[in-house]
Motif scaffolding. Structure first.
Motif, PDB file in Angstrom:
ATOM      1  N   PRO A  18       0.800  -1.304   0.043  1.00 19.81           N
ATOM      2  CA  PRO A  18      -0.056  -0.188   0.048  1.00 19.81           C
ATOM      3  C   PRO A  18       0.835   1.342  -0.121  1.00 19.81           C
ATOM      4  O   PRO A  18       0.202   2.380  -0.308  1.00 19.81           O
ATOM      5  CB  PRO A  18      -0.776  -0.173   1.345  1.00 19.81           C
ATOM      6  CG  PRO A  18      -0.023  -0.984   2.351  1.00 19.81           C
ATOM      7  CD  PRO A  18       0.563  -2.003   1.174  1.00 19.81           C
ATOM      8  N   ALA A  53     -10.443   0.043   6.198  1.00 19.20           N
ATOM      9  CA  ALA A  53      -9.206  -0.534   5.638  1.00 19.20           C
ATOM     10  C   ALA A  53      -8.519  -1.786   6.467  1.00 19.20           C
ATOM     11  O   ALA A  53      -8.361  -2.629   5.982  1.00 19.20           O
ATOM     12  CB  ALA A  53      -8.044   0.452   5.576  1.00 19.20           C
ATOM     13  N   GLU A 108      -6.184   2.635  -0.073  1.00 19.48           N
ATOM     14  CA  GLU A 108      -4.646   2.577   0.266  1.00 19.48           C
ATOM     15  C   GLU A 108      -3.818   3.297  -0.656  1.00 19.48           C
ATOM     16  O   GLU A 108      -2.532   3.644  -0.407  1.00 19.48           O
ATOM     17  CB  GLU A 108      -4.045   1.041   0.710  1.00 19.48           C
ATOM     18  CG  GLU A 108      -4.620   0.547   1.878  1.00 19.48           C
ATOM     19  CD  GLU A 108      -4.102  -0.641   1.976  1.00 19.48           C
ATOM     20  OE1 GLU A 108      -3.597  -1.438   1.333  1.00 19.48           O
ATOM     21  OE2 GLU A 108      -4.248  -1.021   3.569  1.00 19.48           O
TER      22      GLU A 108
END
Length: 109
Positions: A18, A53, A108
């Motif tokens: 990410p 996330a 991300e």
């Protein structure tokens, strides 16, 4: 032309790293439309508002973001399709696992 397998591999690679910048990922899969990927991810997130996330990472990468992730995600996608766990967006029929990957990548990158 990119295949579904290429797209999945790109999504897993992006989700697995990410911290990559937009510039670093632009050459990774030339056919990958980052805006489209973001829109798909946002649509999946809208349909699954409780996922963050952090929760997506826990679901998608329970044992980490290593080399074993791709085969495990492929099995999860196949299981999604068998169970009818499908996410449809603008003519795309994706497994919930694929939708979650798009969502994670959209958060991300």
């Amino acid at each position: 032309m990119s295949t579904r397998r290429d797209l999945l591999a790109a999504l897993v690679a992006l989700a697995a790293a990410p911290s990559l910048s937009q510039a670093q990922t632009s050459g990774f899969l030339p056919g990958l439309d980052k805006d489209a990927a973001r829109r798909i991810g946002e649509a999946w997130r809208k349909a699954h508002p409780g996922d963050t996330a952090k929760t997506l990472v826990a679901k998608l990468f329970p044992t980490g973001r290593g080399p074993e992730a791709l085969p495990r995600l492929r099995r999860a996608m196949a299981a999604d399709f068998r169970a009818g766990a499908i996410f449809a967006h603008r003519g795309w029929r994706l497994s919930n696992t694929e939708g979650a990957l798009f969502a994670l990548v959209s958060m991300e990158t």
